[in-house]
Design a protein around this motif. Sequence first.
Motif, mmCIF file in Angstrom:
data_model
loop_
_atom_site.group_PDB
_atom_site.id
_atom_site.type_symbol
_atom_site.label_atom_id
_atom_site.label_comp_id
_atom_site.label_asym_id
_atom_site.label_seq_id
_atom_site.Cartn_x
_atom_site.Cartn_y
_atom_site.Cartn_z
ATOM 1 N N ALA A 1 0.823 -1.222 0.000
ATOM 2 C CA ALA A 1 0.000 0.000 0.000
ATOM 3 C C ALA A 1 0.851 1.264 0.000
ATOM 4 O O ALA A 1 0.473 2.287 -0.578
ATOM 5 N N GLN A 2 2.012 1.202 0.660
ATOM 6 C CA GLN A 2 2.881 2.388 0.724
ATOM 7 C C GLN A 2 3.289 2.876 -0.663
ATOM 8 O O GLN A 2 3.400 4.080 -0.906
ATOM 9 N N GLN B 1 -4.448 -3.574 -6.219
ATOM 10 C CA GLN B 1 -3.277 -2.723 -6.007
ATOM 11 C C GLN B 1 -2.457 -2.602 -7.281
ATOM 12 O O GLN B 1 -1.983 -1.516 -7.637
ATOM 13 N N LEU B 2 -2.289 -3.725 -7.949
ATOM 14 C CA LEU B 2 -1.462 -3.755 -9.156
ATOM 15 C C LEU B 2 -2.057 -2.870 -10.247
ATOM 16 O O LEU B 2 -1.359 -2.069 -10.880
ATOM 17 N N GLY B 3 -3.374 -2.996 -10.457
ATOM 18 C CA GLY B 3 -4.026 -2.168 -11.466
ATOM 19 C C GLY B 3 -3.905 -0.691 -11.145
ATOM 20 O O GLY B 3 -3.595 0.125 -12.022
ATOM 21 N N ALA B 4 -4.136 -0.349 -9.875
ATOM 22 C CA ALA B 4 -4.027 1.056 -9.474
ATOM 23 C C ALA B 4 -2.605 1.571 -9.652
ATOM 24 O O ALA B 4 -2.386 2.668 -10.193
ATOM 25 N N PHE B 5 -1.639 0.784 -9.228
ATOM 26 C CA PHE B 5 -0.230 1.177 -9.290
ATOM 27 C C PHE B 5 0.208 1.417 -10.738
ATOM 28 O O PHE B 5 0.803 2.459 -11.055
ATOM 29 N N LEU B 6 -0.114 0.481 -11.615
ATOM 30 C CA LEU B 6 0.318 0.610 -13.006
ATOM 31 C C LEU B 6 -0.327 1.802 -13.700
ATOM 32 O O LEU B 6 0.324 2.518 -14.464
ATOM 33 N N MET B 7 -1.596 2.038 -13.434
ATOM 34 C CA MET B 7 -2.275 3.140 -14.106
ATOM 35 C C MET B 7 -1.865 4.497 -13.527
ATOM 36 O O MET B 7 -1.779 5.488 -14.244
#
Length: 333
Positions: free
Chosen positions: A16-17, A53-59
């Motif tokens: 999350a960080q 998390q992965l989708g949010a991070f990449l976008m």
Amino acid sequence: MNNKRNIYQDFEHPFAQFVRIVGKGKNGARSLSYEEAYQAFSMILKDEVLDVQLGAFLMLLRVKEESVDELAGFVQATRDQLQFKALDVDLDWSSYAGKRKHYPWFLLAALTLAKHGYKVVMHGASGHTINRLYTEQVLQYLGYSICASDNDVEQQLALHNFAYLPLHAISPILSDLIGLRNVMGLRSPIHTLARLINPFNAKATLQAIFHPAYRSSHQQAAFKLGYQNSAVIKGEGGEFERNPDAKTLICGIQNGELYEHELPKLTENRSPIEEELDLSIFKAVWEGKASHAYGEIAVPETMGIALYTMGVCDNYPAAMQKARELWQTRFDV
């Protein structure tokens, strides 16, 4: 998935960080440091991250555009998880875009270099963008094997001085992530970092970008990764292929030193795009049974950049001259 997510209702997920760092609003967000990017991507590669998390991070990275430190950290995390055997490779050639308007002439440049004894490893991915012709299918049409392991690469280099390794053989997780192109509707940083992996530590690397702004970040990331000889161009269709219809700015590294060099436009008018990419025509040009005005400029010009990057020639005019000679004598070896 819901049960897995519910575990983190009472305490924060370790990843999350990193989402917070890049997504904390217009004034609070920042780029990851090299160390943070390395740690974040190591978690992704170990499948320690939730899908949401992965989708949010990449976008979020896609909107922000990844920094040089982020890109280098992602690539180094990937390289450190590879367990390939050491092989003697002259040139690492990334091929991730596919072609739509013109044939993949860059492929004939790579195969010509291989015919003349230079060891070339090409890696790429196919099918992540609709209506494009990808390197893997073209190589199969020409009769080349697609490698599934470092042992296959070693064997193909011994046979042909050329090997093609799909991204899923380098990293199944990266292959899955690049395939999200059609789910998200956008490319992600995976399309950028995959080009820089250089899985066998080749002496020289080639990367193409589609958007000119990425030229410098690729060059700087390669430099930060310690690559000694590298070239980045805005290639035709996003592949490492010189477009004769436009000036080509090369952002390179030669013997550990950064440089830029611009090659001039070579045609008066824009060349016509292909109505269809008929591979029988492409193969006929490769075998010397047909000619193609655009292709027979693009092939040696692309090869010339590769020759200079490998240090075969000490200036671009000499490299272009040698490339034309190699193209004309490809049947003699």
